[in-house]
Design an enzyme around this catalytic site. Structure first.
Site, mmCIF file in Angstrom:
data_model
loop_
_atom_site.group_PDB
_atom_site.id
_atom_site.type_symbol
_atom_site.label_atom_id
_atom_site.label_comp_id
_atom_site.label_asym_id
_atom_site.label_seq_id
_atom_site.Cartn_x
_atom_site.Cartn_y
_atom_site.Cartn_z
ATOM 1 N N ASN A 7 41.975 32.985 40.200
ATOM 2 C CA ASN A 7 41.630 34.368 40.536
ATOM 3 C C ASN A 7 40.112 34.490 40.505
ATOM 4 O O ASN A 7 39.507 34.565 39.442
ATOM 5 C CB ASN A 7 42.281 35.309 39.504
ATOM 6 C CG ASN A 7 41.842 36.752 39.679
ATOM 7 O OD1 ASN A 7 41.260 37.114 40.704
ATOM 8 N ND2 ASN A 7 42.115 37.580 38.680
ATOM 9 N N LYS A 37 38.265 36.901 41.439
ATOM 10 C CA LYS A 37 37.763 38.270 41.217
ATOM 11 C C LYS A 37 36.655 38.551 42.253
ATOM 12 O O LYS A 37 36.746 38.066 43.370
ATOM 13 C CB LYS A 37 37.310 38.457 39.767
ATOM 14 C CG LYS A 37 38.388 37.979 38.788
ATOM 15 C CD LYS A 37 38.149 38.365 37.369
ATOM 16 C CE LYS A 37 39.301 37.846 36.508
ATOM 17 N NZ LYS A 37 39.192 38.242 35.106
ATOM 18 N N GLU A 96 42.511 44.444 35.256
ATOM 19 C CA GLU A 96 41.294 45.106 35.741
ATOM 20 C C GLU A 96 41.633 46.207 36.752
ATOM 21 O O GLU A 96 40.927 47.207 36.842
ATOM 22 C CB GLU A 96 40.336 44.057 36.332
ATOM 23 C CG GLU A 96 39.698 43.241 35.209
ATOM 24 C CD GLU A 96 39.335 41.817 35.582
ATOM 25 O OE1 GLU A 96 39.260 41.497 36.778
ATOM 26 O OE2 GLU A 96 39.129 41.009 34.645
ATOM 27 N N GLU A 154 49.233 37.974 30.843
ATOM 28 C CA GLU A 154 47.799 37.926 30.542
ATOM 29 C C GLU A 154 47.454 38.948 29.465
ATOM 30 O O GLU A 154 47.277 40.136 29.768
ATOM 31 C CB GLU A 154 46.992 38.253 31.803
ATOM 32 C CG GLU A 154 47.168 37.253 32.917
ATOM 33 C CD GLU A 154 45.951 37.235 33.816
ATOM 34 O OE1 GLU A 154 45.365 36.158 33.974
ATOM 35 O OE2 GLU A 154 45.562 38.297 34.332
ATOM 36 N N SER A 178 41.382 33.236 29.412
ATOM 37 C CA SER A 178 40.510 32.192 28.838
ATOM 38 C C SER A 178 41.109 30.790 28.897
ATOM 39 O O SER A 178 40.908 29.973 27.982
ATOM 40 C CB SER A 178 40.090 32.562 27.402
ATOM 41 O OG SER A 178 39.334 33.762 27.417
HETATM 42 P P1 PGA Z 1 39.755 34.456 32.528
HETATM 43 O O1 PGA Z 1 40.509 35.534 33.471
HETATM 44 O O2 PGA Z 1 40.364 33.118 32.824
HETATM 45 O O3 PGA Z 1 38.306 34.544 32.931
HETATM 46 O O4 PGA Z 1 39.996 34.876 31.115
HETATM 47 C C1 PGA Z 1 41.881 35.454 33.710
HETATM 48 C C2 PGA Z 1 42.295 36.562 34.655
HETATM 49 O O5 PGA Z 1 41.748 37.657 34.577
HETATM 50 O O6 PGA Z 1 43.192 36.365 35.499
#
Ligand code: PGA
Length: 263
Positions: A13, A15, A107, A175, A221
């Site tokens: 992802n 983003k 988000e 998540e 993470s």
């Molecule tokens: P991250 O994000 O791996 O940076 O913690 C995971 C996500 O939001 O899908």
């Protein structure tokens, strides 16, 4: 490794990162890195979820160079067309050979006030256009303290699966909100516990076959150093990766988790 026969899925992802030129360079480099490492592409599904403006460029590249990656989008509209300024229809995504779409990422829930009902409507929109919804659920730190880890994600998934047919192809991503972008991942045991409960929800709503077939991912993470510990859990079928999906070597190492999972 778990006993499941589900093909693992490693999903990146991005983003709001990488423009369309950076996206093309990134996908090429990732493909080369995996090829150089003699990665067995059939063993693990890899899907990238770039921003909308990158989709056409990435689609053209993976098509032309026969790169065995899936292409996903990060969101879609509940509507199919019409006066919805700024929205993107599932129909448009399908025309770009997009195969899956992230729905209900924390988000979106947090910054765009997406309720469980909006998430459910987006799941229906994805299914109308034969896109695989990657349904994200997870508890905040406050939820965790008040209700434990699984109550909120279980409730979110129950609503998201309302009216979903038993044969639908879906992916679920657990998540924990407190683990996203924090560097503090859940423990593999916690991920397993919640993912097992989410599989129970899939079973209750869509039946045994769907529960056996549906891939449930952990996200929050994830990095090369911890992916193997998650993949050893029987109900964790892959990962939704944010930050680490933007670093070629790190993401390639996550995709190659079987090399360090100890099987
Ligand atoms: P991250 O994000 O791996 O940076 O913690 C995971 C996500 O939001 O899908």
């Amino acid at each position: 490794m778990g006993v499941s026969t589900r093909t693992p899925l490693i999903a990146g992802n991005w983003k709001m990162n990488l423009d369309h030129l950076q996206a093309v360079a990134f996908v090429q480099k990732l493909h080369w890195a995996l090829k150089d490492a003699k990665h067995e592409f059939e063993a693990v599904d890899v899907t990238v979820f770039p921003p909308y403006t990158d989709l056409r460029s990435v689609q053209t590249l993976i098509d032309a160079d026969k790169i065995p990656f899936g292409l996903g989008a990060q969101d879609l509209s509940t509507h199919d067309s019409g006066a919805y300024t700024g929205e993107i229809s599932g129909a448009f995504l399908k025309r770009l050979d997009v195969g899956s779409v992230i729905i209900g990422h924390s988000e979106r829930r947090d910054y765009h006030q997406e309720t469980d009902e909006v998430v459910a409507a987006k799941v229906q929109a994805a299914l109308r256009h034969e896109l695989v919804p990657v349904i994200c659920v997870g508890e905040t730190a406050e939820d965790l303290e008040k209700h434990g880890a699984s109550a909120v994600p279980v409730g979110q998934l129950e609503i998201a699966l309302e009216g979903v047919p038993a044969k639908a192809d879906i992916v679920v991503a657990y998540e924990p909100v407190w683990a996203i972008g924090s560097g503090q991942a859940a423990t593999p045991e916690q991920a397993q516990e919640v993912c097992a409960k989410l599989r129970e929800v899939v079973k209750a709503k869509l039946g045994e076959d769907a529960a056996a077939r549906t891939r449930i991912l952990y996200g929050g993470s994830v990095k090369a150093a911890n992916i193997a510990s998650f993949m050893r859990q029987p109900d964790v079928d892959g990962a939704l990766v944010g930050g680490a999906s933007l670093i070629v070597d790190e993401f390639a190492a996550i995709v190659r988790f079987q090399k360090h999972v100890g099987v």
